[in-house]
Design a protein around this motif. Structure first.
Motif, PDB file in Angstrom:
ATOM      1  N   PHE A 253     -39.651  55.706  16.718  1.00 33.08           N
ATOM      2  CA  PHE A 253     -40.927  55.789  15.858  1.00 33.08           C
ATOM      3  C   PHE A 253     -41.014  57.784  15.723  1.00 33.08           C
ATOM      4  O   PHE A 253     -41.967  58.007  14.555  1.00 33.08           O
ATOM      5  CB  PHE A 253     -41.418  55.796  17.467  1.00 33.08           C
ATOM      6  N   LEU A 254     -39.899  58.518  16.798  1.00 40.68           N
ATOM      7  CA  LEU A 254     -39.977  60.154  16.032  1.00 40.68           C
ATOM      8  C   LEU A 254     -39.459  59.726  13.682  1.00 40.68           C
ATOM      9  O   LEU A 254     -39.875  60.543  13.435  1.00 40.68           O
ATOM     10  CB  LEU A 254     -38.839  60.066  17.035  1.00 40.68           C
ATOM     11  N   TYR A 255     -38.468  59.086  14.078  1.00 37.41           N
ATOM     12  CA  TYR A 255     -38.230  58.973  12.251  1.00 37.41           C
ATOM     13  C   TYR A 255     -38.886  58.212  12.011  1.00 37.41           C
ATOM     14  O   TYR A 255     -39.005  59.309  10.487  1.00 37.41           O
ATOM     15  CB  TYR A 255     -36.443  58.475  12.844  1.00 37.41           C
ATOM     16  N   LEU A 256     -39.455  57.352  12.291  1.00 34.00           N
ATOM     17  CA  LEU A 256     -40.224  56.650  11.583  1.00 34.00           C
ATOM     18  C   LEU A 256     -41.887  58.104  10.720  1.00 34.00           C
ATOM     19  O   LEU A 256     -42.267  57.654  10.277  1.00 34.00           O
ATOM     20  CB  LEU A 256     -41.151  55.295  11.709  1.00 34.00           C
ATOM     21  N   THR A 257     -42.650  58.995  12.220  1.00 30.72           N
ATOM     22  CA  THR A 257     -43.380  59.910  11.928  1.00 30.72           C
ATOM     23  C   THR A 257     -43.002  60.736  10.689  1.00 30.72           C
ATOM     24  O   THR A 257     -43.767  60.860   9.962  1.00 30.72           O
ATOM     25  CB  THR A 257     -43.852  60.472  13.007  1.00 30.72           C
ATOM     26  N   ILE A 258     -41.874  61.244  11.201  1.00 32.27           N
ATOM     27  CA  ILE A 258     -41.125  62.191  10.641  1.00 32.27           C
ATOM     28  C   ILE A 258     -41.267  62.099   8.277  1.00 32.27           C
ATOM     29  O   ILE A 258     -41.271  62.070   7.809  1.00 32.27           O
ATOM     30  CB  ILE A 258     -39.086  62.341  10.559  1.00 32.27           C
ATOM     31  N   LEU A 259     -40.893  59.776   8.484  1.00 33.88           N
ATOM     32  CA  LEU A 259     -40.616  60.070   7.177  1.00 33.88           C
ATOM     33  C   LEU A 259     -41.502  59.561   7.484  1.00 33.88           C
ATOM     34  O   LEU A 259     -42.202  59.523   5.977  1.00 33.88           O
ATOM     35  CB  LEU A 259     -39.794  58.095   7.332  1.00 33.88           C
ATOM     36  N   ILE A 260     -42.883  58.763   7.717  1.00 30.90           N
ATOM     37  CA  ILE A 260     -44.264  58.481   6.926  1.00 30.90           C
ATOM     38  C   ILE A 260     -44.348  59.692   6.163  1.00 30.90           C
ATOM     39  O   ILE A 260     -45.278  60.611   5.467  1.00 30.90           O
ATOM     40  CB  ILE A 260     -45.297  58.218   8.091  1.00 30.90           C
ATOM     41  N   TYR A 261     -44.301  61.283   7.309  1.00 32.77           N
ATOM     42  CA  TYR A 261     -44.951  62.344   7.230  1.00 32.77           C
ATOM     43  C   TYR A 261     -44.120  63.445   5.635  1.00 32.77           C
ATOM     44  O   TYR A 261     -45.163  63.882   4.731  1.00 32.77           O
ATOM     45  CB  TYR A 261     -45.034  63.400   8.118  1.00 32.77           C
ATOM     46  N   TRP A 262     -42.418  62.512   5.740  1.00 35.90           N
ATOM     47  CA  TRP A 262     -42.424  63.562   4.476  1.00 35.90           C
ATOM     48  C   TRP A 262     -42.697  63.481   3.117  1.00 35.90           C
ATOM     49  O   TRP A 262     -42.222  63.737   2.061  1.00 35.90           O
ATOM     50  CB  TRP A 262     -40.663  63.195   4.766  1.00 35.90           C
ATOM     51  N   VAL A 263     -42.957  61.162   2.812  1.00 37.42           N
ATOM     52  CA  VAL A 263     -43.573  60.967   1.775  1.00 37.42           C
ATOM     53  C   VAL A 263     -44.703  60.853   1.128  1.00 37.42           C
ATOM     54  O   VAL A 263     -45.162  60.199   0.280  1.00 37.42           O
ATOM     55  CB  VAL A 263     -42.137  59.077   1.967  1.00 37.42           C
ATOM     56  N   VAL A 264     -45.447  61.256   2.545  1.00 38.32           N
ATOM     57  CA  VAL A 264     -47.245  61.452   1.463  1.00 38.32           C
ATOM     58  C   VAL A 264     -47.764  63.008   1.315  1.00 38.32           C
ATOM     59  O   VAL A 264     -47.441  63.546   2.879  1.00 38.32           O
ATOM     60  CB  VAL A 264     -47.896  60.622   2.800  1.00 38.32           C
ATOM     61  N   PRO A 265     -47.383  63.284   0.178  1.00 40.29           N
ATOM     62  CA  PRO A 265     -47.640  64.454   0.260  1.00 40.29           C
ATOM     63  C   PRO A 265     -49.485  65.669   0.397  1.00 40.29           C
ATOM     64  O   PRO A 265     -49.057  66.155   0.406  1.00 40.29           O
ATOM     65  CB  PRO A 265     -47.182  64.290  -1.274  1.00 40.29           C
ATOM     66  N   LYS A 266     -49.799  63.834   0.543  1.00 41.35           N
ATOM     67  CA  LYS A 266     -51.548  64.967   0.613  1.00 41.35           C
ATOM     68  C   LYS A 266     -51.248  65.910   2.551  1.00 41.35           C
ATOM     69  O   LYS A 266     -51.829  66.005   2.643  1.00 41.35           O
ATOM     70  CB  LYS A 266     -52.090  64.356   0.922  1.00 41.35           C
ATOM     71  N   LEU A 267     -50.531  65.065   2.754  1.00 40.17           N
ATOM     72  CA  LEU A 267     -50.431  65.342   4.210  1.00 40.17           C
ATOM     73  C   LEU A 267     -49.156  66.969   4.184  1.00 40.17           C
ATOM     74  O   LEU A 267     -49.094  66.945   6.101  1.00 40.17           O
ATOM     75  CB  LEU A 267     -49.312  64.341   5.567  1.00 40.17           C
ATOM     76  N   TRP A 268     -48.958  67.814   3.176  1.00 45.16           N
ATOM     77  CA  TRP A 268     -48.001  68.254   3.365  1.00 45.16           C
ATOM     78  C   TRP A 268     -48.509  69.099   3.489  1.00 45.16           C
ATOM     79  O   TRP A 268     -49.529  69.823   2.357  1.00 45.16           O
ATOM     80  CB  TRP A 268     -46.772  68.485   1.564  1.00 45.16           C
ATOM     81  N   ASN A 269     -48.602  70.642   4.325  1.00 46.57           N
ATOM     82  CA  ASN A 269     -49.305  71.607   4.461  1.00 46.57           C
ATOM     83  C   ASN A 269     -48.194  72.189   5.842  1.00 46.57           C
ATOM     84  O   ASN A 269     -47.653  71.813   6.382  1.00 46.57           O
ATOM     85  CB  ASN A 269     -50.363  72.114   4.741  1.00 46.57           C
ATOM     86  N   LEU A 270     -48.439  73.723   6.065  1.00 44.90           N
ATOM     87  CA  LEU A 270     -47.535  74.693   7.324  1.00 44.90           C
ATOM     88  C   LEU A 270     -47.302  74.017   9.021  1.00 44.90           C
ATOM     89  O   LEU A 270     -46.680  73.286   9.149  1.00 44.90           O
ATOM     90  CB  LEU A 270     -48.433  75.302   6.859  1.00 44.90           C
ATOM     91  N   HIS A 271     -48.797  73.318   8.872  1.00 44.23           N
ATOM     92  CA  HIS A 271     -48.795  72.275  10.171  1.00 44.23           C
ATOM     93  C   HIS A 271     -47.857  71.527   9.964  1.00 44.23           C
ATOM     94  O   HIS A 271     -47.147  71.066  11.205  1.00 44.23           O
ATOM     95  CB  HIS A 271     -50.032  71.941  10.213  1.00 44.23           C
ATOM     96  N   SER A 272     -47.923  70.758   9.136  1.00 47.27           N
ATOM     97  CA  SER A 272     -46.700  69.389   8.604  1.00 47.27           C
ATOM     98  C   SER A 272     -45.974  69.348   8.442  1.00 47.27           C
ATOM     99  O   SER A 272     -44.503  69.069   9.372  1.00 47.27           O
ATOM    100  CB  SER A 272     -47.790  68.800   8.264  1.00 47.27           C
ATOM    101  N   LYS A 273     -45.102  70.409   8.068  1.00 47.66           N
ATOM    102  CA  LYS A 273     -44.280  71.127   7.769  1.00 47.66           C
ATOM    103  C   LYS A 273     -43.257  71.794   9.351  1.00 47.66           C
ATOM    104  O   LYS A 273     -42.411  70.960   9.696  1.00 47.66           O
ATOM    105  CB  LYS A 273     -43.455  72.184   7.032  1.00 47.66           C
TER     106      LYS A 273
END
Length: 524
Positions: free
Chosen positions: A228-248
């Motif tokens: 689930f940790l790896y899946l969460t990382i993958l989702i936040y990596w492939v969804v551009p709308k979630l990219w910001n400083l907090h998500s990084k």
């Protein structure tokens, strides 16, 4: 008649069988029994063990042996006698004069083959607290058996906390915790003390065991949680709308936690001993990534805190890319420096109790010593307490700003921005409660050491801590906004895929001038 005779014969046979196979001598604890062999049998079918006559009602057949903490192990059926209720007993690990040895660092202790000359004299504490020197071979019946494979010797001439006393009833007490241990939970073995001229008797002490399977439960929970940790990382990596400083920062946090968790699972799941180099490498990498977990959580707290504090610092005027570079230097760099120092100290001439123990007695930190506080729990505790202070300051500031904004402006953009920062803060506040507080409680559990009575609580806290991946996935991914973004990315990807697979039809041939012979033949 034949039927009745058959039934009667069967009943007689069953009664005899039940009598023969009855175990557990009535009113006799297993630790009071010794194994009776053929050599102890007399011509009149009685049994004598070290000069003690064992009557028939104090004998019984057992198909198990009872080890440390009451753990039973199945063995072939054998005869035992309740000798220790007839004469006081003391327990040896091996035959008289045979020392213990450990083939490898992680292997269980075994009896050696070479007999040593030793002194059977031991200080015995009497009921009136006086102490007398006794020859245990003369005054006691000697039992034999190793209660645990991972025990350690109490060596009071080397360690002050290893002081011990042997009582007349065969109970041993270690002065460190003053907890009495019966003969079931220890054994005496010969050891060559450097202060003595010959081998002497010292106890093999069985420490507190994982009676509730805490390590096994935690490892299983981590195995379930890591995907689930790896899946969460993958989702936040492939969804551009979630990219910001907090998500990084969050991705870096989750990546550290995922790798550290995976390494701990690999270490705990091992059924055999790793080579020293492999063991040390995995241990130091796990140490680095788990340290990075706390530093990235500290970065997340600091970033939210500096957004809401009154005086904007220099870092507040930087771009997100610049801030992320500085954050990375801090959260990846300091754990690296600490790991290098830890490696250097581990292979230095420091006393063993001041070394981390990684790659030596353990693949992970030696949590039985206070050095774990110095290398891991101490720095993490400081970071957690600083996070608590920053979160408290941030929450207070949010309420103050919210009141001021509502009084001074009704601008939608300002209110929306304020709500966005506030939502981020509450999200990370929930994450901090999950990740910070559980680690804080685990630190307190480490400080508690051998305190008893909290095993259930310890098992629950370890399980919650190990299941962080599932809880993080639920908090960060299973939200309506994020699920809609995931759906949009999937639909766009499917649309692009179909567009590539669909053949392209051009309109160039549709408007070409007619060629002779193209016209269809119309029958008149």
């Amino acid at each position: 008649m034949r039927v009745n005779s058959l039934v009667l014969s069967c009943m007689i046979y069953l009664l005899k069988f039940c009598h023969f196979t009855s175990a557990d001598i009535p009113n006799c604890a297993f630790e009071d029994t010794v194994e009776l062999k053929k050599t102890h049998k007399q011509s009149n079918d009685s049994y004598v063990y070290e000069g003690v006559l064992v009557p028939a009602h104090m004998r019984g057949y057992y198909d198990y042996v009872e080890l440390f903490n009451g753990v039973r192990t199945n063995v072939p059926k054998h005869l035992r006698g309740c000798v220790c209720q007839l004469k006081r007993c003391v327990k040896f690990c091996c035959s008289s004069g045979i020392p213990l040895f450990r083939p490898t660092k992680k292997a269980p202790v075994e009896c050696d083959v070479d007999k040593k000359e030793y002194s059977p004299l031991v200080n015995i504490t009497l009921p009136d607290s006086s102490r007398v020197v006794m020859n245990v071979l003369d005054k006691f019946v000697v039992q034999q058996g190793i209660p645990c494979g991972d025990g350690y010797m109490l060596l009071p001439h080397l360690y002050e906390e290893d002081q011990w006393e042997l009582y007349e009833n065969g109970t041993i007490v270690r002065k460190l915790d003053n907890l009495p241990r019966s003969r079931r939970d220890y054994c005496l073995t010969v050891f060559n003390s450097p202060l003595a001229t010959k081998f002497e008797l010292f106890p093999l002490y069985c420490d507190k065991v994982d009676a509730f399977g805490t390590i096994k439960i935690s490892t299983t929970c981590m195995m379930i949680s890591a995907p689930f940790l790896y899946l969460t990382i993958l989702i936040y990596w492939v969804v551009p709308k979630l990219w910001n400083l907090h998500s990084k920062c969050l991705i870096c946090y989750l990546l550290s936690l995922a790798i550290g968790t995976t390494l701990i699972v690999v270490i705990n799941m091992s059924t055999s001993e790793y080579p020293i180099a492999v063991c040390a490498t995995m241990g130091f990498f796990a140490y680095y990534f788990l340290l990075a977990v706390f530093f990235w959580l500290n970065v997340i707290c600091f970033d939210l805190w500096q957004i809401f504090r009154g005086n904007i610092s220099n870092i507040g005027h930087m771009s997100e890319a610049q801030r992320f570079r500085y954050y990375s230097l801090y959260a990846w760099g300091l754990p690296a420096v600490m790991t290098v120092i830890t490696v250097g100290l581990q292979y230095s001439n420091l006393p063993a109790e001041l070394q981390s123990g990684i790659g030596d007695t353990h693949c992970w930190l030696n949590t039985e010593e206070w050095s774990a506080m110095l290398y891991f729990y101490g720095p993490c505790l400081i970071l957690i307490l600083s996070n608590i202070a920053m979160f408290y300051s941030t929450v207070r500031r949010i309420y103050n700003i919210r009141r001021e904004v509502q009084k001074l402006t009704q601008d939608d953009y300002t209110l929306r921005r304020m709500r966005g920062h506030q939502n981020n803060t509450w999200l990370f506040f929930r994450l901090f409660i999950l990740m910070g507080i559980t680690w804080l409680l685990e630190t307190f559990n480490y400080l508690a050491g051998d305190w008893t009575g909290y095993e259930y609580l310890n098992a629950i806290l370890n399980a919650v801590n190990a299941l962080q991946g599932i809880i993080v996935f639920a908090l960060l991914v299973m939200k309506k906004k994020v699920l809609l973004l995931i759906k949009r990315v999937i639909c766009e990807s499917i649309g692009k895929y179909r567009k590539r697979k669909t053949p392209t039809i051009t309109t160039g041939n549709l408007n070409r001038p007619p060629i002779e012979g193209d016209e269809p033949h119309i029958q008149k």
